[in-house]
Scaffold this motif. Structure first.
Motif, PDB file in Angstrom:
ATOM      1  N   ARG A  93       0.984  12.245  -0.222  1.00  0.00           N
ATOM      2  CA  ARG A  93      -0.137  11.327  -0.031  1.00  0.00           C
ATOM      3  C   ARG A  93       0.065  10.047  -0.841  1.00  0.00           C
ATOM      4  N   LEU A  94       0.573  10.203  -2.066  1.00  0.00           N
ATOM      5  CA  LEU A  94       0.796   9.032  -2.903  1.00  0.00           C
ATOM      6  C   LEU A  94       1.934   8.172  -2.367  1.00  0.00           C
ATOM      7  N   LEU A  95       2.960   8.801  -1.818  1.00  0.00           N
ATOM      8  CA  LEU A  95       4.049   8.036  -1.218  1.00  0.00           C
ATOM      9  C   LEU A  95       3.551   7.239  -0.020  1.00  0.00           C
ATOM     10  N   ASP A  96       2.670   7.846   0.785  1.00  0.00           N
ATOM     11  CA  ASP A  96       2.087   7.126   1.917  1.00  0.00           C
ATOM     12  C   ASP A  96       1.266   5.937   1.433  1.00  0.00           C
ATOM     13  N   LEU A  97       0.495   6.154   0.368  1.00  0.00           N
ATOM     14  CA  LEU A  97      -0.335   5.073  -0.178  1.00  0.00           C
ATOM     15  C   LEU A  97       0.527   3.961  -0.747  1.00  0.00           C
ATOM     16  N   CYS A  98       1.592   4.337  -1.445  1.00  0.00           N
ATOM     17  CA  CYS A  98       2.498   3.342  -2.024  1.00  0.00           C
ATOM     18  C   CYS A  98       3.202   2.560  -0.923  1.00  0.00           C
ATOM     19  N   SER A  99       3.596   3.247   0.147  1.00  0.00           N
ATOM     20  CA  SER A  99       4.244   2.573   1.278  1.00  0.00           C
ATOM     21  C   SER A  99       3.294   1.569   1.934  1.00  0.00           C
ATOM     22  N   THR A 100       2.031   1.973   2.084  1.00  0.00           N
ATOM     23  CA  THR A 100       1.031   1.052   2.633  1.00  0.00           C
ATOM     24  C   THR A 100       0.875  -0.168   1.730  1.00  0.00           C
ATOM     25  N   ALA A 101       0.823   0.068   0.431  1.00  0.00           N
ATOM     26  CA  ALA A 101       0.686  -1.036  -0.523  1.00  0.00           C
ATOM     27  C   ALA A 101       1.873  -1.987  -0.422  1.00  0.00           C
ATOM     28  N   LYS A 102       3.074  -1.443  -0.284  1.00  0.00           N
ATOM     29  CA  LYS A 102       4.268  -2.286  -0.142  1.00  0.00           C
ATOM     30  C   LYS A 102       4.169  -3.167   1.098  1.00  0.00           C
ATOM     31  N   ASP A 103       3.753  -2.569   2.212  1.00  0.00           N
ATOM     32  CA  ASP A 103       3.640  -3.327   3.464  1.00  0.00           C
ATOM     33  C   ASP A 103       2.589  -4.426   3.362  1.00  0.00           C
ATOM     34  N   VAL A 104       1.452  -4.093   2.758  1.00  0.00           N
ATOM     35  CA  VAL A 104       0.355  -5.056   2.622  1.00  0.00           C
ATOM     36  C   VAL A 104       0.767  -6.217   1.729  1.00  0.00           C
ATOM     37  N   VAL A 105       1.424  -5.902   0.629  1.00  0.00           N
ATOM     38  CA  VAL A 105       1.868  -6.944  -0.304  1.00  0.00           C
ATOM     39  C   VAL A 105       2.884  -7.871   0.366  1.00  0.00           C
ATOM     40  N   LEU A 106       3.833  -7.283   1.087  1.00  0.00           N
ATOM     41  CA  LEU A 106       4.847  -8.090   1.761  1.00  0.00           C
ATOM     42  C   LEU A 106       4.211  -9.010   2.799  1.00  0.00           C
ATOM     43  N   GLN A 107       3.275  -8.488   3.589  1.00  0.00           N
ATOM     44  CA  GLN A 107       2.625  -9.300   4.608  1.00  0.00           C
ATOM     45  C   GLN A 107       1.803 -10.419   3.978  1.00  0.00           C
ATOM     46  N   THR A 108       1.122 -10.128   2.887  1.00  0.00           N
ATOM     47  CA  THR A 108       0.341 -11.152   2.186  1.00  0.00           C
ATOM     48  C   THR A 108       1.245 -12.253   1.653  1.00  0.00           C
ATOM     49  N   LYS A 109       2.379 -11.873   1.098  1.00  0.00           N
ATOM     50  CA  LYS A 109       3.320 -12.866   0.579  1.00  0.00           C
ATOM     51  C   LYS A 109       3.844 -13.754   1.701  1.00  0.00           C
ATOM     52  N   GLU A 110       4.160 -13.160   2.846  1.00  0.00           N
ATOM     53  CA  GLU A 110       4.657 -13.935   3.978  1.00  0.00           C
ATOM     54  C   GLU A 110       3.570 -14.873   4.515  1.00  0.00           C
ATOM     55  N   ASN A 111       2.331 -14.409   4.559  1.00  0.00           N
ATOM     56  CA  ASN A 111       1.232 -15.259   5.016  1.00  0.00           C
ATOM     57  C   ASN A 111       1.048 -16.475   4.106  1.00  0.00           C
ATOM     58  N   ALA A 112       1.095 -16.233   2.804  1.00  0.00           N
ATOM     59  CA  ALA A 112       0.954 -17.336   1.850  1.00  0.00           C
ATOM     60  C   ALA A 112       2.104 -18.321   1.982  1.00  0.00           C
ATOM     61  N   HIS A 113       3.299 -17.789   2.224  1.00  0.00           N
ATOM     62  CA  HIS A 113       4.472 -18.669   2.385  1.00  0.00           C
ATOM     63  C   HIS A 113       4.328 -19.570   3.606  1.00  0.00           C
ATOM     64  N   GLY A 155       7.386  -4.074  -8.476  1.00  0.00           N
ATOM     65  CA  GLY A 155       6.857  -2.897  -9.157  1.00  0.00           C
ATOM     66  C   GLY A 155       6.658  -1.719  -8.226  1.00  0.00           C
ATOM     67  N   LEU A 156       6.153  -1.987  -7.024  1.00  0.00           N
ATOM     68  CA  LEU A 156       5.915  -0.917  -6.057  1.00  0.00           C
ATOM     69  C   LEU A 156       7.221  -0.306  -5.565  1.00  0.00           C
ATOM     70  N   GLU A 157       8.225  -1.125  -5.377  1.00  0.00           N
ATOM     71  CA  GLU A 157       9.526  -0.610  -4.918  1.00  0.00           C
ATOM     72  C   GLU A 157      10.127   0.331  -5.953  1.00  0.00           C
ATOM     73  N   CYS A 158      10.051  -0.060  -7.217  1.00  0.00           N
ATOM     74  CA  CYS A 158      10.578   0.808  -8.279  1.00  0.00           C
ATOM     75  C   CYS A 158       9.752   2.088  -8.395  1.00  0.00           C
ATOM     76  N   LEU A 159       8.433   1.956  -8.299  1.00  0.00           N
ATOM     77  CA  LEU A 159       7.565   3.131  -8.376  1.00  0.00           C
ATOM     78  C   LEU A 159       7.844   4.081  -7.216  1.00  0.00           C
ATOM     79  N   PHE A 160       8.030   3.539  -6.031  1.00  0.00           N
ATOM     80  CA  PHE A 160       8.301   4.357  -4.849  1.00  0.00           C
ATOM     81  C   PHE A 160       9.561   5.203  -5.058  1.00  0.00           C
ATOM     82  N   ARG A 161      10.598   4.577  -5.599  1.00  0.00           N
ATOM     83  CA  ARG A 161      11.848   5.312  -5.858  1.00  0.00           C
ATOM     84  C   ARG A 161      11.640   6.407  -6.901  1.00  0.00           C
TER      85      ARG A 161
END
Length: 293
Positions: A91-111, A272-278
């Protein structure tokens, strides 16, 4: 959605063997530092928590590799506990994966917004259109976040132990559950920050007003910090509602700075999320190997 309150669940009546004391002390120190920072939910504090979780999982890995841990968890009477830990880790891996996707999309939107602002002479309509796309994407991400947090409700913060006379293993499993809980809490804080308040401030609200007039001290006196996501949202709402003209160069510069801060913030989260995921994957592999030697 506010992050759940972290509860200390381990009982002092379940002492771990003295040979594990150094590792247990390390894990306790990491947990205490993370719990002490729960009241602070700024972007820098969350980035610090993500780094702290990596240190925590390094100690957890060492604990799981010890012969005592592997022998204790492999016992048939403890199989249910291991399965429960595996379910929580998934469950935590799924949540972390969602967080990674959301963060990446937000960064791309801001860019994308930054790119349009740099070539603003190409037309006001282009900028307004890009801002509208930004908010459409924000709504989609907010729905994703709310769904992920609702799904996390199945991961209880307090669990009832099945009866067991093996106090040492009970204490170790309780310790691992604490790690699970503080990880969940940190990810909830992060996602809640990105999602923003349930009710967005109107363009004429105090938040937009303070951003427009650069009165940061007044914002601080209002009782809460304004994070990078809220600042960008508020400034862009001014723009999309045509309350900011092209001649207001100082506002344009301020918006560029806010977008840059948001980009740096999301980059820190992403790393941080990528390292935590690993780290979580590694811990899960240890548990799987214990269950299926």
């Amino acid at each position: 959605m506010a992050a759940q309150t972290f509860h200390h669940t381990r009982s002092n009546s379940f002492p771990l063997p003295s040979r594990l004391s150094p590792l247990v002390s390390q894990i306790d120190e990491h947990l205490n530092r993370l719990k002490a920072s729960n009241a602070t939910s700024t972007s820098s504090a969350i980035s610090h928590k993500l780094n702290g979780l990596q240190d925590l999982y390094d100690s957890v890995d060492k604990l799981l590799q010890l012969p005592f841990s592997q022998l204790a968890l492999v016992q048939e009477q403890h199989k249910e506990w291991v399965n429960e830990l595996l379910d929580g880790s998934l469950r935590l891996l799924d949540l972390c994966s969602t967080a990674k996707d959301v963060v990446l999309q937000t960064k791309e939107n801001a860019h994308e917004i930054q790119s349009v602002l740099r070539r603003r002479r190409s037309g006001e309509l282009e900028l307004v259109g890009e801002v509208k796309r930004y908010f459409i994407s924000r709504k989609v991400l907010q729905k994703t976040i709310h769904k992920a947090l609702r799904n996390l409700n199945g991961l209880e913060t307090n669990r009832v132990f099945s009866s067991s006379d093996d106090h040492e293993t009970t204490a170790m499993v309780s310790l691992l559950r604490e790690v699970e809980q503080v990880t969940s809490s940190t990810l909830e804080y992060l996602l809640s920050m990105i999602s923003g308040p349930k009710e967005q401030s109107k363009p004429g609200s105090w938040l937009v007003s303070k951003l427009l007039h650069h009165k940061r001290t007044a914002c601080e006196q209002a009782g809460r910090d304004i994070n990078e996501f809220e600042k960008v949202d508020a400034s862009l709402r001014l723009l999309v509602n045509q309350k900011m003209s092209r001649s207001e160069n100082i506002i344009n510069i301020e918006m560029q700075n806010q977008l840059k801060d948001l980009e740096l913030c999301t980059q820190d989260f992403e790393d941080g999320l990528e390292c935590l995921f690993r780290c979580m994957i590694k811990a899960r592999v240890f548990l799987l190997n214990t269950l299926n030697p």
